[in-house]
Design a protein around this motif. Structure first.
Motif, PDB file in Angstrom:
ATOM      1  N   THR A  17       0.821  -1.212   0.000  1.00  0.00           N
ATOM      2  CA  THR A  17       0.000   0.000   0.000  1.00  0.00           C
ATOM      3  C   THR A  17       0.854   1.261   0.000  1.00  0.00           C
ATOM      4  N   ASN A  18       1.714   1.378   0.999  1.00  0.00           N
ATOM      5  CA  ASN A  18       2.420   2.643   1.224  1.00  0.00           C
ATOM      6  C   ASN A  18       3.489   2.964   0.184  1.00  0.00           C
ATOM      7  N   VAL A  19       4.079   1.937  -0.397  1.00  0.00           N
ATOM      8  CA  VAL A  19       5.165   2.171  -1.357  1.00  0.00           C
ATOM      9  C   VAL A  19       4.733   1.831  -2.784  1.00  0.00           C
ATOM     10  N   PHE A  20       4.422   0.547  -3.018  1.00  0.00           N
ATOM     11  CA  PHE A  20       4.108   0.128  -4.389  1.00  0.00           C
ATOM     12  C   PHE A  20       2.805   0.758  -4.871  1.00  0.00           C
ATOM     13  N   GLY A  21       1.809   0.842  -3.989  1.00  0.00           N
ATOM     14  CA  GLY A  21       0.543   1.464  -4.370  1.00  0.00           C
ATOM     15  C   GLY A  21       0.703   2.939  -4.674  1.00  0.00           C
ATOM     16  N   THR A  22       1.494   3.618  -3.848  1.00  0.00           N
ATOM     17  CA  THR A  22       1.742   5.043  -4.079  1.00  0.00           C
ATOM     18  C   THR A  22       2.475   5.268  -5.395  1.00  0.00           C
ATOM     19  N   LEU A  23       3.491   4.450  -5.655  1.00  0.00           N
ATOM     20  CA  LEU A  23       4.254   4.608  -6.890  1.00  0.00           C
ATOM     21  C   LEU A  23       3.398   4.305  -8.116  1.00  0.00           C
ATOM     22  N   GLN A  24       2.582   3.259  -8.055  1.00  0.00           N
ATOM     23  CA  GLN A  24       1.735   2.955  -9.198  1.00  0.00           C
ATOM     24  C   GLN A  24       0.721   4.067  -9.445  1.00  0.00           C
ATOM     25  N   THR A  25       0.216   4.661  -8.373  1.00  0.00           N
ATOM     26  CA  THR A  25      -0.713   5.785  -8.522  1.00  0.00           C
ATOM     27  C   THR A  25      -0.033   6.931  -9.260  1.00  0.00           C
ATOM     28  N   ILE A  26       1.200   7.217  -8.886  1.00  0.00           N
ATOM     29  CA  ILE A  26       1.960   8.269  -9.566  1.00  0.00           C
ATOM     30  C   ILE A  26       2.140   7.933 -11.045  1.00  0.00           C
ATOM     31  N   GLN A  27       2.518   6.696 -11.325  1.00  0.00           N
ATOM     32  CA  GLN A  27       2.743   6.292 -12.714  1.00  0.00           C
ATOM     33  C   GLN A  27       1.471   6.419 -13.550  1.00  0.00           C
ATOM     34  N   GLU A  28       0.347   6.021 -12.986  1.00  0.00           N
ATOM     35  CA  GLU A  28      -0.914   6.059 -13.732  1.00  0.00           C
ATOM     36  C   GLU A  28      -1.369   7.482 -14.033  1.00  0.00           C
ATOM     37  N   PHE A  29      -1.153   8.388 -13.072  1.00  0.00           N
ATOM     38  CA  PHE A  29      -1.688   9.738 -13.236  1.00  0.00           C
ATOM     39  C   PHE A  29      -0.678  10.722 -13.818  1.00  0.00           C
ATOM     40  N   LEU A  30       0.532  10.268 -14.099  1.00  0.00           N
ATOM     41  CA  LEU A  30       1.534  11.151 -14.687  1.00  0.00           C
ATOM     42  C   LEU A  30       1.080  11.788 -16.018  1.00  0.00           C
ATOM     43  N   PRO A  31       0.456  11.027 -16.924  1.00  0.00           N
ATOM     44  CA  PRO A  31       0.019  11.654 -18.182  1.00  0.00           C
ATOM     45  C   PRO A  31      -0.911  12.844 -17.963  1.00  0.00           C
ATOM     46  N   LEU A  32      -1.821  12.747 -17.000  1.00  0.00           N
ATOM     47  CA  LEU A  32      -2.717  13.871 -16.700  1.00  0.00           C
ATOM     48  C   LEU A  32      -1.958  15.030 -16.071  1.00  0.00           C
ATOM     49  N   LEU A  33      -1.001  14.722 -15.221  1.00  0.00           N
ATOM     50  CA  LEU A  33      -0.193  15.760 -14.580  1.00  0.00           C
ATOM     51  C   LEU A  33       0.640  16.514 -15.616  1.00  0.00           C
TER      52      LEU A  33
END
Length: 215
Positions: A110-126
């Motif tokens: 949750t705290n590491v892999f989930g956070t990193l995957q969230t960043i990766q998924e939303f990078l295009p929108l950012l």
């Protein structure tokens, strides 16, 4: 109007952040993993006149949930200005020498892999924002400087397992900051301090503000 996604925003620090940013005029997407509690949180904000809020179902421990949340957000907006990675779990493992490895993996999922995957998924929108920012909610219990101090380390010994996940997030933050700086994306870790929330069974010394308590 700047647009913000906050994970774990139906309670505690995430909800308080959503409240304050909405009051400042941001459009806030409240990320939550529990539909009922999430919709209740959105309703609380709307009940006090904040119409610039909306909910997004996202469980950062579930890769499919993260992807579905990204697709849903893309249907609502063509850009995202700020991603606040607040969602996390404390677990019930205090000492690193005796922790159950499966529980440790669950916390990191949750705290590491989930956070990193969230960043990766939303990078295009950012990347479609004029001034994008990623903020990772960390903790002083993950500070290597404090852990290296025997006195400070002793006072935080009950948080070594949770703290190790935050140490990892701090490292990820620095790596991302270096990598994404050239693309104009700022990446930072912040700590709210030992705040009374459900995560620590409301044992924290810092209290949420009056406005939130009234909700």
């Amino acid at each position: 109007m700047k647009k913000v996604l906050i994970t774990g925003a139906n309670q505690g620090i995430g909800f308080e952040t959503a409240l304050q940013l909405a009051q400042l005029g941001y459009f806030v997407y409240l990320g939550y993993r529990n539909q009922e509690r999430g919709l209740e949180a959105v309703k609380k904000l709307k009940d006090i006149g904040l119409e610039n809020v909306e909910g997004i179902l996202i469980d950062i421990a579930d890769g499919n949930s993260i992807r579905k949340a990204r697709v849903e957000l893309e249907s609502k907006t063509i850009f995202l200005d700020i991603l606040i990675n607040n969602a996390g779990i404390a677990g019930d493992e205090p000492h690193i020498s005796t922790c159950n490895i499966d529980n440790l993996k669950k916390i990191f999922d949750t705290n590491v892999f989930g956070t990193l995957q969230t960043i990766q998924e939303f990078l295009p929108l950012l990347k479609k924002s004029l001034n994008p920012s990623i903020i990772n909610v960390s903790s002083e219990v993950g500070s290597l400087t404090l852990l290296a101090d025997p006195e400070e380390n002793s006072s935080r010994s009950n948080f070594h397992v949770y703290g190790s996940s935050k140490t990892a997030i701090n490292a990820v933050t620095l790596m991302l900051s270096s990598e994404l700086r050239k693309e104009g994306i700022s990446v930072n870790s912040i700590t709210p301090g030992f705040t009374a929330t459900e995560l620590n069974n409301f044992q924290g010394r810092k209290r949420r503000n009056k406005a939130l308590i009234q909700l």
